[in-house]
Design an enzyme around this catalytic site. Structure first.
Site, PDB file in Angstrom:
ATOM      1  N   GLY A  13      78.815  -1.408  45.599  1.00  0.00           N
ATOM      2  CA  GLY A  13      78.250  -1.821  44.327  1.00  0.00           C
ATOM      3  C   GLY A  13      78.482  -3.297  44.062  1.00  0.00           C
ATOM      4  O   GLY A  13      79.604  -3.790  44.159  1.00  0.00           O
ATOM      5  N   GLY A  15      77.723  -4.858  41.117  1.00  0.00           N
ATOM      6  CA  GLY A  15      77.687  -5.136  39.688  1.00  0.00           C
ATOM      7  C   GLY A  15      78.950  -5.833  39.228  1.00  0.00           C
ATOM      8  O   GLY A  15      79.703  -6.390  40.034  1.00  0.00           O
ATOM      9  N   PHE A  16      79.211  -5.784  37.928  1.00  0.00           N
ATOM     10  CA  PHE A  16      80.397  -6.449  37.384  1.00  0.00           C
ATOM     11  C   PHE A  16      81.675  -5.952  38.054  1.00  0.00           C
ATOM     12  O   PHE A  16      82.548  -6.737  38.421  1.00  0.00           O
ATOM     13  CB  PHE A  16      80.492  -6.203  35.881  1.00  0.00           C
ATOM     14  CG  PHE A  16      79.479  -6.961  35.067  1.00  0.00           C
ATOM     15  CD1 PHE A  16      79.448  -8.348  35.090  1.00  0.00           C
ATOM     16  CD2 PHE A  16      78.575  -6.296  34.274  1.00  0.00           C
ATOM     17  CE1 PHE A  16      78.518  -9.052  34.346  1.00  0.00           C
ATOM     18  CE2 PHE A  16      77.645  -6.989  33.522  1.00  0.00           C
ATOM     19  CZ  PHE A  16      77.614  -8.369  33.557  1.00  0.00           C
ATOM     20  N   VAL A  81      73.882   3.989  49.927  1.00  0.00           N
ATOM     21  CA  VAL A  81      74.881   4.989  50.315  1.00  0.00           C
ATOM     22  C   VAL A  81      74.225   6.354  50.428  1.00  0.00           C
ATOM     23  O   VAL A  81      73.505   6.798  49.534  1.00  0.00           O
ATOM     24  CB  VAL A  81      76.025   5.042  49.280  1.00  0.00           C
ATOM     25  CG1 VAL A  81      77.006   6.160  49.627  1.00  0.00           C
ATOM     26  CG2 VAL A  81      76.749   3.706  49.213  1.00  0.00           C
ATOM     27  N   GLU A 172      69.222  -3.978  20.394  1.00  0.00           N
ATOM     28  CA  GLU A 172      68.849  -5.285  20.939  1.00  0.00           C
ATOM     29  C   GLU A 172      67.425  -5.267  21.470  1.00  0.00           C
ATOM     30  O   GLU A 172      66.669  -6.234  21.290  1.00  0.00           O
ATOM     31  CB  GLU A 172      69.835  -5.692  22.038  1.00  0.00           C
ATOM     32  CG  GLU A 172      71.221  -6.029  21.503  1.00  0.00           C
ATOM     33  CD  GLU A 172      72.194  -6.459  22.578  1.00  0.00           C
ATOM     34  OE1 GLU A 172      73.102  -7.247  22.263  1.00  0.00           O
ATOM     35  OE2 GLU A 172      72.055  -6.009  23.736  1.00  0.00           O
ATOM     36  N   ASP A 302      80.903   1.708  35.464  1.00  0.00           N
ATOM     37  CA  ASP A 302      80.223   2.793  34.752  1.00  0.00           C
ATOM     38  C   ASP A 302      80.430   4.154  35.396  1.00  0.00           C
ATOM     39  O   ASP A 302      80.208   5.188  34.769  1.00  0.00           O
ATOM     40  CB  ASP A 302      78.723   2.504  34.670  1.00  0.00           C
ATOM     41  CG  ASP A 302      78.396   1.362  33.713  1.00  0.00           C
ATOM     42  OD1 ASP A 302      79.290   0.976  32.928  1.00  0.00           O
ATOM     43  OD2 ASP A 302      77.262   0.856  33.762  1.00  0.00           O
TER      44      ASP A 302
END
Length: 421
Positions: A13, A15-16, A81, A172, A302
């Site tokens: 991953g 991401g962050f 994966v 948002e 997450d």
């Protein structure tokens, strides 16, 4: 161990959480392999600005390999994966040979949870990935162009948008869509009855921004209504069709667009771990972020069910949590390689913030103090600029934000369809 005799850390991953872990291993005596199905890192908090033509794709999507050019012990692969074998310490992929590891960081993120709403997977527009944002942007533009050619479509709901979820993603998104509609499309399509275009926010709970204090909830409600957004609380979407949205109350909304910002569930790959999963398909972890019984496997972001060491509450699926947890996992791997004990994760809550519209934002700090309006909007912009991956990304965002703030223009509102001449 790899061919160099050094421990191999596989980070699944980009991401962050994955980036946070990999970067903390820059000076450790390990070889890091970062693998993601995309070749770019996505700054998810600003996806709605891509969808509403405020930011270009490149401002929120940055090449993964570029982020590790100054980290000699890191490699990046673009692969999906397909299998996880924790006993053999091996990961299988659809596009490349299996890869063994000494330490594994699961940072695969999540996918959208439609909560069983009929037709939602086929017809709704999620807001979790860059392709999601681009798809929504192109669809909205296409609906306005279709209505421009055939104004009768306005009555059928071609311009109407239902946004599901009264949390930050939903609020948002609907706020930015309202500004796009009222400030830009009203001028672009003067022949269309813009006042008939409905923007509807649907929230299952009794209020929007349930995680915030009452004064922020009331302020948000007022700002949304001023923007022309209809807020429907206590309502649940039961089914979605291409041009209609049906609520559990029986009400049917004419809308050719439904934006889904209501929930997430862990990446399906976690089902191969042979561990008991928590609500939302998330992996429960020990205080040091390892999977129970697997001291060499960390779950972050997450995908992870992380309990705050101070409040004993499960931490939300936020970028700040993912980044800090990833960094902690990386530090703990470095400690293990050095023969030391891992340390428990301690989340530093710097507050929760969200925008509603231009010059309108909210901030709630850890001890409950709140901030609203222009001051909160400036604070939100400062924090998000600092979190962007590179100085180049920050410069792009500042340029786009400044131009939009001065001119109210959104130059990205063009539709370039792949394969067209």
């Amino acid at each position: 161990m790899d061919e160099n005799g050094r421990p191999r850390v596989v980070v699944l991953g980009g991401g962050f959480a994955g980036i946070g872990a990999a970067r903390k291993l820059k000076d450790a005596p390990v070889d890091v392999v970062v693998i993601d199905k995309h070749d770019y890192h996505t700054f998810q908090p600003l996806l709605y600005q891509v969808a509403t033509d405020l930011l270009e794709n490149a401002a929120v999507g940055h090449p993964l390999r570029d982020l590790f050019q100054e980290q000699p012990n890191a490699l990046v692969h673009n692969a999906t994966v397909s299998g996880l074998d924790l006993d053999r310490r091996e990961v299988q992929f659809e596009e490349m040979a299996p890869l063994g590891y000494d330490y594994l960081v699961l940072a695969l993120g999540a996918e959208v949870n439609f909560f069983g709403a009929d037709g939602a997977p086929e017809h709704a527009f999620p807001m979790y990935t860059l392709p999601h944002a681009v798809r929504l942007k192109e669809h909205v533009l296409e609906r306005w162009e279709a209505a421009d050619r055939d104004p009768a479509l306005v009555e059928d709901g071609a311009l109407n948008i239902v946004v599901v979820g009264g949390g930050p993603t939903g609020v948002e998104s609907v706020g930015a869509l309202a500004e796009l509609y009222r400030s830009n499309f009203a001028k672009d399509y003067p022949n269309l009855p813009q006042e008939q275009a409905r923007l509807i926010l649907v929230e299952a709970g009794p209020t929007v921004f349930a995680m915030f204090k009452q004064d922020i909830q009331d302020y948000t409600q007022r700002v949304l209504e001023k923007l022309g957004v209809e807020v429907m609380v206590g309502e649940v979407v039961s089914s979605v069709a291409p041009t209609r949205v049906t609520l559990k109350s029986g009400q049917v909304l004419k809308a050719h667009t439904l934006v889904w910002g209501a929930g997430l569930q862990g990446n399906p790959a976690v089902e191969q771990l042979a561990v008991e999963l928590e609500r939302g398909n998330r992996v429960g972890v020990e205080p040091d972020l390892t999977i129970p019984g697997r001291p060499h496997v960390f779950a972050v972001g997450d995908i992870a069910w992380i309990t705050d060491s101070k409040t004993k509450q499960v931490l939300p699926q936020l970028g700040s949590v993912a980044l800090q947890a990833g960094a902690c996992a990386g530090e703990n791997i470095a400690r293990l390689v050095d023969g030391k004990q891992p340390e428990p994760f301690e989340y530093e809550d710097k507050g929760t913030m969200a925008t509603i519209g231009r010059g309108a934002a909210v901030v709630q700090f850890r001890r409950g103090r709140t901030m609203k309006g222009k001051a909160a909007f400036l604070a939100w912009g400062t924090v998000h600029l600092a979190l962007l991956s590179t100085g180049e990304d920050r410069a792009k965002a500042v340029l786009d934000w400044t131009w939009a703030g001065v001119t109210h223009d959104r130059p990205s509102r063009i539709n370039v369809t792949a394969g067209s001449n």
